[in-house]
Design a protein around this motif. Structure first.
Motif, PDB file in Angstrom:
ATOM      1  N   GLU A  27       0.744  -1.202  -0.068  1.00 40.97           N
ATOM      2  CA  GLU A  27       0.040   0.021   0.058  1.00 40.97           C
ATOM      3  C   GLU A  27       0.994   1.177  -0.104  1.00 40.97           C
ATOM      4  O   GLU A  27       0.368   2.287  -0.287  1.00 40.97           O
ATOM      5  N   LYS A  28       2.163   1.163   0.552  1.00 41.02           N
ATOM      6  CA  LYS A  28       3.105   2.096   0.231  1.00 41.02           C
ATOM      7  C   LYS A  28       4.250   2.009  -0.572  1.00 41.02           C
ATOM      8  O   LYS A  28       5.386   2.520  -0.526  1.00 41.02           O
ATOM      9  N   ARG A  29       3.926   1.089  -1.555  1.00 39.48           N
ATOM     10  CA  ARG A  29       4.629   0.758  -2.777  1.00 39.48           C
ATOM     11  C   ARG A  29       6.166   0.223  -2.028  1.00 39.48           C
ATOM     12  O   ARG A  29       7.121   0.415  -2.476  1.00 39.48           O
ATOM     13  N   LYS A  63       2.582  -3.866  -6.814  1.00 39.13           N
ATOM     14  CA  LYS A  63       3.123  -3.429  -8.057  1.00 39.13           C
ATOM     15  C   LYS A  63       4.352  -2.636  -7.899  1.00 39.13           C
ATOM     16  O   LYS A  63       4.728  -1.931  -8.921  1.00 39.13           O
ATOM     17  N   ALA A  67       9.790   1.771  -3.516  1.00 42.43           N
ATOM     18  CA  ALA A  67      10.021   2.917  -3.839  1.00 42.43           C
ATOM     19  C   ALA A  67      10.861   3.990  -3.062  1.00 42.43           C
ATOM     20  O   ALA A  67      10.729   5.151  -2.889  1.00 42.43           O
ATOM     21  N   MET A  69      13.386   5.241  -0.056  1.00 35.86           N
ATOM     22  CA  MET A  69      13.036   5.618   1.545  1.00 35.86           C
ATOM     23  C   MET A  69      11.609   6.016   1.753  1.00 35.86           C
ATOM     24  O   MET A  69      11.147   6.725   0.871  1.00 35.86           O
ATOM     25  N   ASP A  70      10.986   5.626   2.808  1.00 36.46           N
ATOM     26  CA  ASP A  70       9.872   6.394   3.305  1.00 36.46           C
ATOM     27  C   ASP A  70       9.900   7.831   3.488  1.00 36.46           C
ATOM     28  O   ASP A  70      10.542   8.099   4.369  1.00 36.46           O
ATOM     29  N   LEU A  71       9.468   8.735   2.801  1.00 34.64           N
ATOM     30  CA  LEU A  71       9.688  10.085   2.750  1.00 34.64           C
ATOM     31  C   LEU A  71       8.945  10.496   3.868  1.00 34.64           C
ATOM     32  O   LEU A  71       9.237  11.523   4.797  1.00 34.64           O
ATOM     33  N   TYR A 117       8.009  -0.701  -9.813  1.00 33.46           N
ATOM     34  CA  TYR A 117       8.813   0.596  -9.397  1.00 33.46           C
ATOM     35  C   TYR A 117       9.960   0.046  -8.528  1.00 33.46           C
ATOM     36  O   TYR A 117       9.950  -0.459  -7.720  1.00 33.46           O
ATOM     37  N   GLY A 121      16.545   5.260  -3.083  1.00 34.28           N
ATOM     38  CA  GLY A 121      17.439   4.508  -2.126  1.00 34.28           C
ATOM     39  C   GLY A 121      17.233   3.123  -2.408  1.00 34.28           C
ATOM     40  O   GLY A 121      18.287   2.354  -2.019  1.00 34.28           O
ATOM     41  N   SER A 143      15.037   9.396  -8.530  1.00 34.52           N
ATOM     42  CA  SER A 143      13.995  10.504  -8.325  1.00 34.52           C
ATOM     43  C   SER A 143      14.507  11.682  -7.141  1.00 34.52           C
ATOM     44  O   SER A 143      13.662  12.590  -7.105  1.00 34.52           O
TER      45      SER A 143
HETATM   46  N1  COA Z   1       7.626   7.137   0.811  1.00 36.83           N
HETATM   47  C1  COA Z   1       6.370   7.288   1.458  1.00 36.83           C
HETATM   48  N2  COA Z   1       5.348   6.916   0.717  1.00 36.83           N
HETATM   49  C2  COA Z   1       5.360   6.510  -0.207  1.00 36.83           C
HETATM   50  C3  COA Z   1       6.452   6.536  -0.983  1.00 36.83           C
HETATM   51  C4  COA Z   1       7.619   6.798  -0.432  1.00 36.83           C
HETATM   52  N3  COA Z   1       8.791   6.898  -1.244  1.00 36.83           N
HETATM   53  N4  COA Z   1       5.956   5.894  -2.241  1.00 36.83           N
HETATM   54  C5  COA Z   1       4.994   5.523  -2.353  1.00 36.83           C
HETATM   55  N5  COA Z   1       4.346   6.038  -1.039  1.00 36.83           N
HETATM   56  C6  COA Z   1       2.935   6.291  -0.741  1.00 36.83           C
HETATM   57  C7  COA Z   1       2.106   7.232  -1.410  1.00 36.83           C
HETATM   58  O1  COA Z   1       2.386   8.519  -0.456  1.00 36.83           O
HETATM   59  C8  COA Z   1       0.750   6.869  -1.154  1.00 36.83           C
HETATM   60  O2  COA Z   1       0.204   6.766   0.203  1.00 36.83           O
HETATM   61  P1  COA Z   1      -1.265   7.104   0.615  1.00 36.83           P
HETATM   62  O3  COA Z   1      -2.084   5.772  -0.213  1.00 36.83           O
HETATM   63  O4  COA Z   1      -1.430   6.921   2.004  1.00 36.83           O
HETATM   64  O5  COA Z   1      -1.604   8.309  -0.190  1.00 36.83           O
HETATM   65  C9  COA Z   1       0.924   5.082  -1.434  1.00 36.83           C
HETATM   66  O6  COA Z   1       2.294   5.137  -1.361  1.00 36.83           O
HETATM   67  C10 COA Z   1       0.728   4.995  -2.970  1.00 36.83           C
HETATM   68  O7  COA Z   1       1.458   5.947  -3.728  1.00 36.83           O
HETATM   69  P2  COA Z   1       0.740   6.594  -5.110  1.00 36.83           P
HETATM   70  O8  COA Z   1       1.649   7.816  -5.407  1.00 36.83           O
HETATM   71  O9  COA Z   1      -0.586   6.756  -4.893  1.00 36.83           O
HETATM   72  O10 COA Z   1       0.921   5.207  -6.000  1.00 36.83           O
HETATM   73  P3  COA Z   1       1.296   5.395  -7.530  1.00 36.83           P
HETATM   74  O11 COA Z   1       1.263   3.827  -8.198  1.00 36.83           O
HETATM   75  O12 COA Z   1       0.354   6.161  -8.416  1.00 36.83           O
HETATM   76  O13 COA Z   1       2.741   5.751  -7.746  1.00 36.83           O
HETATM   77  C11 COA Z   1       5.032   6.026  -7.401  1.00 36.83           C
HETATM   78  C12 COA Z   1       3.845   5.099  -7.279  1.00 36.83           C
HETATM   79  C13 COA Z   1       6.321   5.006  -6.480  1.00 36.83           C
HETATM   80  C14 COA Z   1       5.516   6.464  -8.796  1.00 36.83           C
HETATM   81  C15 COA Z   1       4.847   7.358  -6.278  1.00 36.83           C
HETATM   82  O14 COA Z   1       4.041   6.798  -5.062  1.00 36.83           O
HETATM   83  C16 COA Z   1       6.108   8.013  -6.007  1.00 36.83           C
HETATM   84  O15 COA Z   1       6.615   8.882  -7.018  1.00 36.83           O
HETATM   85  N6  COA Z   1       6.950   7.802  -4.736  1.00 36.83           N
HETATM   86  C17 COA Z   1       8.126   8.419  -4.469  1.00 36.83           C
HETATM   87  C18 COA Z   1       9.295   7.684  -5.155  1.00 36.83           C
HETATM   88  C19 COA Z   1      10.412   7.967  -4.832  1.00 36.83           C
HETATM   89  O16 COA Z   1      10.651   9.382  -5.115  1.00 36.83           O
HETATM   90  N7  COA Z   1      11.339   7.412  -3.870  1.00 36.83           N
HETATM   91  C20 COA Z   1      12.857   7.972  -3.561  1.00 36.83           C
HETATM   92  C21 COA Z   1      12.567   7.816  -2.018  1.00 36.83           C
HETATM   93  S1  COA Z   1      14.552   7.654  -1.628  1.00 36.83           S
END
Ligand code: COA
Length: 283
Positions: A27-29, A63, A67, A69-71, A117, A121, A143
Motif C-alpha cells: 500500500e506504500k509501494r 506493483k 519506492a 526511502m519512506d519520505l 517501481y 534509495g 528521483s
Molecule cells: N515514501 C512514502 N510514501 C510513499 C512512497 C515513499 N517513497 N512511495 C509511495 N508512497 C505512498 C504514497 O504516499 C501513497 O500513500 P497514501 O495511499 O497513504 O496516499 C501510496 O504509497 C501509494 O502511492 P501513489 O503515489 O498513490 O502510487 P502510484 O502507484 O500512483 O505511484 C510511485 C507510485 C512510486 C511512482 C509514487 O508513489 C512515487 O513517486 N513515490 C516516490 C518515489 C521516490 O521518489 N522515491 C525515492 C525515495 S529515496
C-alpha cells in the motif's frame, strides 16, 4: 536451526534452497520505513547463517519492487526532531547495514527480482545484489533530484559501481524514469524480460546456482567484488590466497572433484557445465 520468521513488513518464503524475501508494504509501494529497515537487517543476518538458504531472491509485494526511502516515516518524522535523534541514527545504520554491507557481502548468490517501481534509495540494494532481472514494465528512477536532494545514502556510489559515467550522470541529474530494457542496456540489471516470464526466469537462474558448489560460489563473488578496488599486484596476491582459502574451506573438495571428473572419468565438460556433485553422506 531452521529460520522461519514472522515480520510485519517482510515476508520470507523458502523452497528447495531458494529463499525469497519480499518487501511487504504494497500500500506504500514497499517504501522503506524505519521498522522495515530493522526487520530487513534481522532477516539478512539470519539468512547468512541459515543452512536452508543457498540462494536469496529479493522482490516486492504488489506493483512495486521498492519506492525507496519512506519520505514520511523516515525523513519527515525522524529528521530534525531531537526527540527522535537516536531512533533516526539507529534506522539509518540498520538500513545501511542490510542494504549494502550485509547484502553486498552476502555469502551466497543474491538475485534482485524487480517486479515494478524501483526508486531512489532502492538502487542501493539493487546494485548490492549479485544479479538483477526486471520485468520489462518495471519503472526505475533516481528521483531524489525531483524532491530536492542528492542521490544520497550510497546511491551515487552504487550508480558509479554499476553503470557507465554518462548514464550515471544523465539519470541522476535529470531524475527521468526509465524502464527495464533501458536498465538492461546500461548494465544496471542483467536482463529485462516480459512481465509474465519474470518469476520463471529468476527461478531458473536461482535453481542453477543452488545446484552448484556453495563454497566456490562464495569465494568467487568475494574475489570479483574485493578486487575491484585493488591494484593489480594486490589483486594477484589476494587471488592466490583466496584460492588457498577456498581449498581449505570447501568440504566437498570441488577442485579435486572437478579435475578428476573431467580428466579421469570424462563425466562432463567444464567449458559447458559445473561438475556433477556427489551428495554428502546422509543427504
Ligand atoms: N515514501 C512514502 N510514501 C510513499 C512512497 C515513499 N517513497 N512511495 C509511495 N508512497 C505512498 C504514497 O504516499 C501513497 O500513500 P497514501 O495511499 O497513504 O496516499 C501510496 O504509497 C501509494 O502511492 P501513489 O503515489 O498513490 O502510487 P502510484 O502507484 O500512483 O505511484 C510511485 C507510485 C512510486 C511512482 C509514487 O508513489 C512515487 O513517486 N513515490 C516516490 C518515489 C521516490 O521518489 N522515491 C525515492 C525515495 S529515496
Amino acid at each position: 536451526m531452521s529460520f522461519q520468521p514472522t515480520y510485519k513488513n517482510v515476508l520470507v518464503r523458502k523452497e528447495d534452497g531458494i529463499t525469497t524475501v519480499t518487501l511487504n508494504r504494497p500500500e506504500k509501494r514497499n517504501a522503506m520505513s524505519p521498522e522495515l529497515e530493522e526487520e530487513m537487517l534481522d532477516c539478512i543476518l539470519n539468512l547468512e547463517a541459515d543452512d536452508e538458504t543457498l540462494v536469496l531472491v529479493l522482490t516486492g509485494a504488489g506493483k512495486a519492487w521498492c519506492a525507496g526511502m519512506d519520505l514520511d516515516l523516515f525523513f519527515r518524522e525522524l529528521e530534525g526532531n531531537p526527540a527522535n535523534a537516536a531512533k533516526h541514527v539507529r534506522a539509518e545504520w540498520a538500513g545501511h547495514q542490510w542494504k549494502w554491507h550485509r547484502l553486498y557481502n552476502f555469502p551466497k548468490p543474491t538475485i534482485a527480482m524487480v517486479n515494478g517501481y524501483c526508486f531512489g534509495g532502492a538502487f542501493t540494494q539493487l546494485v548490492a545484489c549479485d544479479f538483477a532481472i526486471a520485468a520489462d514494465s518495471a519503472v526505475f528512477g533516481l528521483s531524489e533530484v525531483n524532491w530536492g536532494v542528492i542521490p544520497g545514502g550510497l546511491v551515487s556510489k552504487a550508480m558509479n559501481i554499476a553503470v557507465n559515467y554518462r548514464d550515471a550522470l544523465y539519470y541522476s541529474i535529470t531524475g527521468k524514469p526509465f524502464k527495464g530494457p533501458e536498465a538492461a542496456r546500461m548494465g544496471l540489471i542483467n536482463e529485462s524480460v516480459p512481465d509474465e516470464r519474470l518469476h520463471d526466469e529468476v527461478m531458473n537462474l536461482a535453481r542453477h546456482l543452488a545446484a552448484m558448489n556453495p563454497e566456490t560460489l562464495r569465494a568467487t563473488k568475494q574475489a570479483v567484488k574485493a578486487t575491484r578496488d585493488m591494484t593489480v599486484d594486490q589483486a594477484h596476491e589476494y587471488l592466490i590466497a583466496k584460492n588457498g582459502q577456498l581449498a581449505f574451506r570447501d568440504p566437498e573438495g570441488g577442485y579435486k572433484q572437478g579435475i578428476s571428473k573431467f580428466i579421469d572419468a570424462k563425466a562432463y565438460r567444464p567449458g559447458y557445465e559445473p561438475y556433477p556433485r556427489e551428495k554428502a553422506e546422509g543427504a
